[in-house]
Design a protein around this motif. Structure first.
Motif, PDB file in Angstrom:
ATOM      1  N   ALA A 145       0.572  -1.159  -0.051  1.00  0.00           N
ATOM      2  CA  ALA A 145      -0.469   0.160  -0.301  1.00  0.00           C
ATOM      3  C   ALA A 145       0.960   0.717   0.616  1.00  0.00           C
ATOM      4  O   ALA A 145       0.354   1.822  -0.581  1.00  0.00           O
ATOM      5  CB  ALA A 145      -0.909   0.234   0.783  1.00  0.00           C
ATOM      6  N   ARG A 146       1.945   0.432   0.573  1.00  0.00           N
ATOM      7  CA  ARG A 146       3.165   2.345   0.305  1.00  0.00           C
ATOM      8  C   ARG A 146       3.710   2.664  -0.857  1.00  0.00           C
ATOM      9  O   ARG A 146       3.934   3.649  -0.992  1.00  0.00           O
ATOM     10  CB  ARG A 146       4.103   2.157   1.613  1.00  0.00           C
ATOM     11  CG  ARG A 146       3.880   2.600   3.095  1.00  0.00           C
ATOM     12  CD  ARG A 146       4.473   2.542   4.062  1.00  0.00           C
ATOM     13  NE  ARG A 146       5.545   1.877   3.792  1.00  0.00           N
ATOM     14  CZ  ARG A 146       5.440   0.553   5.200  1.00  0.00           C
ATOM     15  NH1 ARG A 146       4.167   0.313   6.467  1.00  0.00           N
ATOM     16  NH2 ARG A 146       6.515  -0.596   4.737  1.00  0.00           N
ATOM     17  N   GLY A 147       3.600   2.032  -1.619  1.00  0.00           N
ATOM     18  CA  GLY A 147       4.346   1.331  -3.006  1.00  0.00           C
ATOM     19  C   GLY A 147       5.782   1.263  -2.386  1.00  0.00           C
ATOM     20  O   GLY A 147       7.261   1.639  -3.502  1.00  0.00           O
ATOM     21  N   SER A 148       5.936  -0.185  -1.783  1.00  0.00           N
ATOM     22  CA  SER A 148       7.432   0.105  -1.196  1.00  0.00           C
ATOM     23  C   SER A 148       7.866  -0.755  -2.780  1.00  0.00           C
ATOM     24  O   SER A 148       7.193  -1.204  -3.172  1.00  0.00           O
ATOM     25  CB  SER A 148       7.655  -0.564  -0.113  1.00  0.00           C
ATOM     26  OG  SER A 148       6.657   0.491   0.949  1.00  0.00           O
ATOM     27  N   GLY A 149       9.631  -1.186  -2.419  1.00  0.00           N
ATOM     28  CA  GLY A 149      10.129  -1.634  -3.425  1.00  0.00           C
ATOM     29  C   GLY A 149      10.772  -3.390  -2.597  1.00  0.00           C
ATOM     30  O   GLY A 149       9.127  -3.456  -1.824  1.00  0.00           O
ATOM     31  N   SER A 221      -0.805 -17.453   3.159  1.00  0.00           N
ATOM     32  CA  SER A 221      -0.055 -18.495   2.326  1.00  0.00           C
ATOM     33  C   SER A 221       1.302 -17.691   1.940  1.00  0.00           C
ATOM     34  O   SER A 221       1.832 -17.949   1.365  1.00  0.00           O
ATOM     35  CB  SER A 221       0.189 -19.605   2.574  1.00  0.00           C
ATOM     36  OG  SER A 221      -0.788 -20.547   2.003  1.00  0.00           O
ATOM     37  N   GLY A 222       0.108 -17.747   0.505  1.00  0.00           N
ATOM     38  CA  GLY A 222       0.775 -16.622  -0.680  1.00  0.00           C
ATOM     39  C   GLY A 222       1.575 -15.830  -0.603  1.00  0.00           C
ATOM     40  O   GLY A 222       2.367 -15.563  -1.221  1.00  0.00           O
ATOM     41  N   LEU A 223       0.772 -14.994   0.032  1.00  0.00           N
ATOM     42  CA  LEU A 223       1.899 -13.579   0.482  1.00  0.00           C
ATOM     43  C   LEU A 223       2.686 -13.868   1.416  1.00  0.00           C
ATOM     44  O   LEU A 223       3.845 -13.439   0.766  1.00  0.00           O
ATOM     45  CB  LEU A 223       1.338 -12.773   1.698  1.00  0.00           C
ATOM     46  CG  LEU A 223      -0.661 -12.426   1.032  1.00  0.00           C
ATOM     47  CD1 LEU A 223      -1.355 -10.841   1.949  1.00  0.00           C
ATOM     48  CD2 LEU A 223       0.328 -10.703   0.023  1.00  0.00           C
ATOM     49  N   ALA A 224       2.618 -14.462   2.353  1.00  0.00           N
ATOM     50  CA  ALA A 224       4.174 -14.958   2.964  1.00  0.00           C
ATOM     51  C   ALA A 224       4.964 -16.083   2.034  1.00  0.00           C
ATOM     52  O   ALA A 224       6.204 -15.379   1.773  1.00  0.00           O
ATOM     53  CB  ALA A 224       3.595 -16.008   4.241  1.00  0.00           C
ATOM     54  N   ARG A 225       4.743 -16.667   0.893  1.00  0.00           N
ATOM     55  CA  ARG A 225       5.799 -17.263  -0.112  1.00  0.00           C
ATOM     56  C   ARG A 225       6.336 -16.072  -0.987  1.00  0.00           C
ATOM     57  O   ARG A 225       7.241 -15.924  -1.241  1.00  0.00           O
ATOM     58  CB  ARG A 225       4.663 -18.139  -1.237  1.00  0.00           C
ATOM     59  CG  ARG A 225       5.629 -18.819  -1.702  1.00  0.00           C
ATOM     60  CD  ARG A 225       4.854 -20.336  -2.515  1.00  0.00           C
ATOM     61  NE  ARG A 225       3.755 -20.043  -2.319  1.00  0.00           N
ATOM     62  CZ  ARG A 225       2.288 -20.498  -1.896  1.00  0.00           C
ATOM     63  NH1 ARG A 225       2.806 -20.433  -1.401  1.00  0.00           N
ATOM     64  NH2 ARG A 225       1.345 -20.212  -2.752  1.00  0.00           N
ATOM     65  N   SER A 226       5.008 -14.705  -1.340  1.00  0.00           N
ATOM     66  CA  SER A 226       5.981 -13.810  -1.692  1.00  0.00           C
ATOM     67  C   SER A 226       6.851 -13.262  -1.123  1.00  0.00           C
ATOM     68  O   SER A 226       8.117 -13.038  -1.694  1.00  0.00           O
ATOM     69  CB  SER A 226       5.044 -12.722  -2.177  1.00  0.00           C
ATOM     70  OG  SER A 226       3.477 -13.541  -3.391  1.00  0.00           O
ATOM     71  N   ALA A 227       6.883 -13.424  -0.151  1.00  0.00           N
ATOM     72  CA  ALA A 227       8.326 -12.440   0.924  1.00  0.00           C
ATOM     73  C   ALA A 227       9.083 -13.039   0.707  1.00  0.00           C
ATOM     74  O   ALA A 227       9.923 -12.152   0.545  1.00  0.00           O
ATOM     75  CB  ALA A 227       7.439 -12.030   2.044  1.00  0.00           C
ATOM     76  N   ALA A 232      14.882 -13.130  -1.470  1.00  0.00           N
ATOM     77  CA  ALA A 232      16.326 -13.884  -2.012  1.00  0.00           C
ATOM     78  C   ALA A 232      16.272 -12.641  -3.761  1.00  0.00           C
ATOM     79  O   ALA A 232      17.487 -12.945  -3.219  1.00  0.00           O
ATOM     80  CB  ALA A 232      15.900 -15.237  -2.584  1.00  0.00           C
ATOM     81  N   ASP A 233      15.348 -12.223  -3.595  1.00  0.00           N
ATOM     82  CA  ASP A 233      15.779 -11.335  -4.699  1.00  0.00           C
ATOM     83  C   ASP A 233      16.538 -10.328  -4.399  1.00  0.00           C
ATOM     84  O   ASP A 233      16.901  -9.702  -4.635  1.00  0.00           O
ATOM     85  CB  ASP A 233      15.083 -11.473  -5.197  1.00  0.00           C
ATOM     86  CG  ASP A 233      14.311 -12.297  -6.188  1.00  0.00           C
ATOM     87  OD1 ASP A 233      14.834 -13.804  -6.616  1.00  0.00           O
ATOM     88  OD2 ASP A 233      12.468 -11.894  -6.672  1.00  0.00           O
ATOM     89  N   ALA A 234      16.318  -9.864  -2.835  1.00  0.00           N
ATOM     90  CA  ALA A 234      16.627  -8.327  -2.571  1.00  0.00           C
ATOM     91  C   ALA A 234      17.979  -8.945  -2.128  1.00  0.00           C
ATOM     92  O   ALA A 234      18.955  -7.951  -2.087  1.00  0.00           O
ATOM     93  CB  ALA A 234      15.522  -7.607  -1.915  1.00  0.00           C
ATOM     94  N   ASP A 235      18.390 -10.232  -1.681  1.00  0.00           N
ATOM     95  CA  ASP A 235      19.377 -10.016  -0.704  1.00  0.00           C
ATOM     96  C   ASP A 235      20.075 -10.533  -1.512  1.00  0.00           C
ATOM     97  O   ASP A 235      22.024 -10.118  -2.104  1.00  0.00           O
ATOM     98  CB  ASP A 235      19.295 -11.557   0.209  1.00  0.00           C
ATOM     99  CG  ASP A 235      18.649 -11.232   1.030  1.00  0.00           C
ATOM    100  OD1 ASP A 235      18.138 -10.373   1.061  1.00  0.00           O
ATOM    101  OD2 ASP A 235      18.282 -13.001   1.612  1.00  0.00           O
ATOM    102  N   GLU A 236      20.247 -11.168  -3.323  1.00  0.00           N
ATOM    103  CA  GLU A 236      21.312 -11.306  -4.366  1.00  0.00           C
ATOM    104  C   GLU A 236      21.472  -9.817  -4.976  1.00  0.00           C
ATOM    105  O   GLU A 236      22.217  -8.874  -5.619  1.00  0.00           O
ATOM    106  CB  GLU A 236      19.872 -11.913  -5.401  1.00  0.00           C
ATOM    107  CG  GLU A 236      21.890 -12.502  -6.640  1.00  0.00           C
ATOM    108  CD  GLU A 236      22.894 -12.842  -6.721  1.00  0.00           C
ATOM    109  OE1 GLU A 236      23.577 -12.132  -7.704  1.00  0.00           O
ATOM    110  OE2 GLU A 236      22.921 -12.991  -5.787  1.00  0.00           O
ATOM    111  N   LEU A 237      20.228  -8.376  -5.059  1.00  0.00           N
ATOM    112  CA  LEU A 237      20.149  -7.453  -5.861  1.00  0.00           C
ATOM    113  C   LEU A 237      21.261  -6.964  -4.920  1.00  0.00           C
ATOM    114  O   LEU A 237      22.349  -5.569  -5.625  1.00  0.00           O
ATOM    115  CB  LEU A 237      19.658  -6.773  -5.928  1.00  0.00           C
ATOM    116  CG  LEU A 237      18.253  -7.564  -6.943  1.00  0.00           C
ATOM    117  CD1 LEU A 237      16.935  -6.997  -7.537  1.00  0.00           C
ATOM    118  CD2 LEU A 237      19.339  -7.114  -8.535  1.00  0.00           C
TER     119      LEU A 237
END
Length: 333
Positions: A145-149, A221-227, A232-237
């Motif tokens: 909702a905050r438009g976060s990255g 569970s879907g939202l938690a899985r997306s998180a 993992a993506d954020a860690d790699e970037l």
């Protein structure tokens, strides 16, 4: 001989897996509010600690935000002892208002927790918190909702420093069931269930039930899985951004960065480098708006002035280079 209730077993297994590899004598603390999540966690930690040889304790923070907060804290301490942890501290804090009440309370809470852990010392101390999959789903929705990255959308990390969150794979109903099975009496914070309370409370009482009705029970569970995937993506970037910073020596002169070389980087790497550069200097935390404004100095410079950053810092473009100005350092003559 029957085993423990399935929910009790699930919480114990989660704690055991989270602490796997810790040495005998490791100091394990539980941050406990007295609610079902942290109380179930305390019971499981006490059980696992006795089996694995960990030194367990609990820390209860009295925020003083309600008239009976002291009574609630004492009751929580009594329940934690019934749950099997006998080293219990109650830390009273004064909550300010900077950044909003919720953020100020969180900052005061973690400061008190860390101060107590540091004061007690011990082998490789860990701090366990009772965040569940439901908390994770709520955090992702608030960030969305905050438009976060990606970093904010990745939700609550399972580990950060010495903080460990074993229950992110379990639902809130599991911790409630575990307390019931163990005969524990958790405290239910009335503000968590008030439909006109803080945003998270409104999300919990209004939005999440509506999402479950429309999208089905798998939405949490879907939202938690997306998180987890975004984590993992954020860690790699961020790893790539740190690597780019360490290998871009030709782009640096003193504390200045060549804008043409920064502009040549992929957007996802450059935006993270910008945040790291500024926050390493002491400016921060940066918002998405700060990062965007600095990025425009690099990629879309039209003579715009300095970008104001937290702490009185400024980002400027000077002679084709990005400079972060520290207000606490006197300019060179």
């Amino acid at each position: 001989m029957t085993g423990p209730h399935p929910s009790v077993a699930a919480v114990r297994n989660a704690v055991r897996e989270a602490l796997d590899g810790c040495d005998i004598g490791t100091r394990v603390w539980v941050a406990c509010s007295g609610g079902p999540d942290s109380l179930a966690l305390a019971a499981a930690t006490g059980y696992v600690g006795r089996k694995e040889g960990y030194l367990t304790g609990a820390i209860i923070v009295d925020h003083g935000l309600q008239a009976d907060s002291g009574v609630v804290a004492e009751r929580a301490a009594a329940e934690v002892r019934r749950a099997g942890i006998h080293t219990v501290f109650i830390e009273k804090v004064v909550v300010g208002r900077e950044g909003g009440l919720e953020a100020a309370a969180r900052n005061a809470r973690y400061m008190a927790l860390n101060n107590r852990i540091d004061a007690e010392g011990g082998l490789n101390p860990h701090l366990l918190t009772g965040h569940t999959m439901d908390d994770q789903a709520e955090t992702v929705l608030l960030a969305l909702a905050r438009g976060s990255g990606a970093r904010a959308l990745s939700g609550i990390p399972a580990r950060r420093g010495r903080i460990v969150r074993p229950l992110l794979s379990l639902r809130r109903k599991d911790t409630v069931a575990a307390c019931q099975a163990l005969g524990l009496n958790p405290w239910h914070d009335p503000t968590n269930l008030h439909p006109d309370g803080p945003k998270r409370s409104q999300l919990r009482t209004k939005v999440m039930p509506a999402l479950v009705d429309v999208l089905g029970p798998g939405v949490v569970s879907g939202l938690a899985r997306s998180a987890a995937l975004l984590q993992a993506d954020a860690d790699e970037l961020e790893r790539q951004a740190r690597s780019a910073m360490s290998t871009s020596a030709s782009a640096v002169r003193g504390e200045e960065w060549r804008c043409d070389m920064l502009a040549a980087l992929p957007d996802a790497i450059r935006s993270r480098m910008i945040k790291m550069l500024a926050e390493n200097k002491g400016a921060g935390p940066l918002t998405a708006a700060h990062v965007t404004a600095i990025d425009q100095l690099i990629t879309d410079f039209r003579g715009q002035g300095a970008v104001s950053l937290p702490g009185g810092f400024e980002a400027r473009r000077e002679y084709g280079r990005l400079v972060i100005i520290d207000p606490h350092k006197k300019p060179s003559p």
